[in-house]
Design an enzyme around this catalytic site. Structure first.
Site, short mmCIF file in Angstrom:
data_model
loop_
_atom_site.label_atom_id
_atom_site.label_comp_id
_atom_site.label_asym_id
_atom_site.label_seq_id
_atom_site.Cartn_x
_atom_site.Cartn_y
_atom_site.Cartn_z
CG MET A 90 -1.87 1.11 1.23
SD MET A 90 -3.14 1.17 2.52
CE MET A 90 -3.07 -0.34 3.38
N PRO A 91 1.30 1.71 -1.18
CG PRO A 91 2.16 1.70 -3.34
CD PRO A 91 1.07 1.12 -2.48
CE1 TYR A 92 0.02 9.60 2.88
CE2 TYR A 92 2.37 9.78 3.29
CZ TYR A 92 1.10 10.33 3.33
OH TYR A 92 0.91 11.59 3.81
#
Length: 70
Positions: A1-3
């Site tokens: 889950m990239p941020y």
């Protein structure tokens, strides 16, 4: 889950420009890291000019220093 957190000075980036940044960063993460766009978060923070520094100077002063002849 990239941020991904993008910080820019508050100099009038339009909603369209911000949407292009969000889309472009998301596409890059999909292409390079095979991440799902559905779980990729991109946040854009606009920072006041007086709260941003470069080279030991407030950004406005830094920019002025670039314009001075050597």
């Amino acid at each position: 889950m990239p941020y991904v957190n993008i910080k820019i000075t508050n100099e009038g980036a339009t909603p369209e420009q911000k949407a292009e940044l969000i889309s472009g960063v998301t596409d890059l993460l999909v292409r390079v890291l095979n991440k799902s766009p559905a779980t990729t978060f991109v946040v854009i923070d606009e920072v006041l000019m007086e709260d941003w520094g470069v080279g030991g100077l407030p950004v406005a002063d830094y920019r002025k220093s670039l314009l001075k002849p050597s």
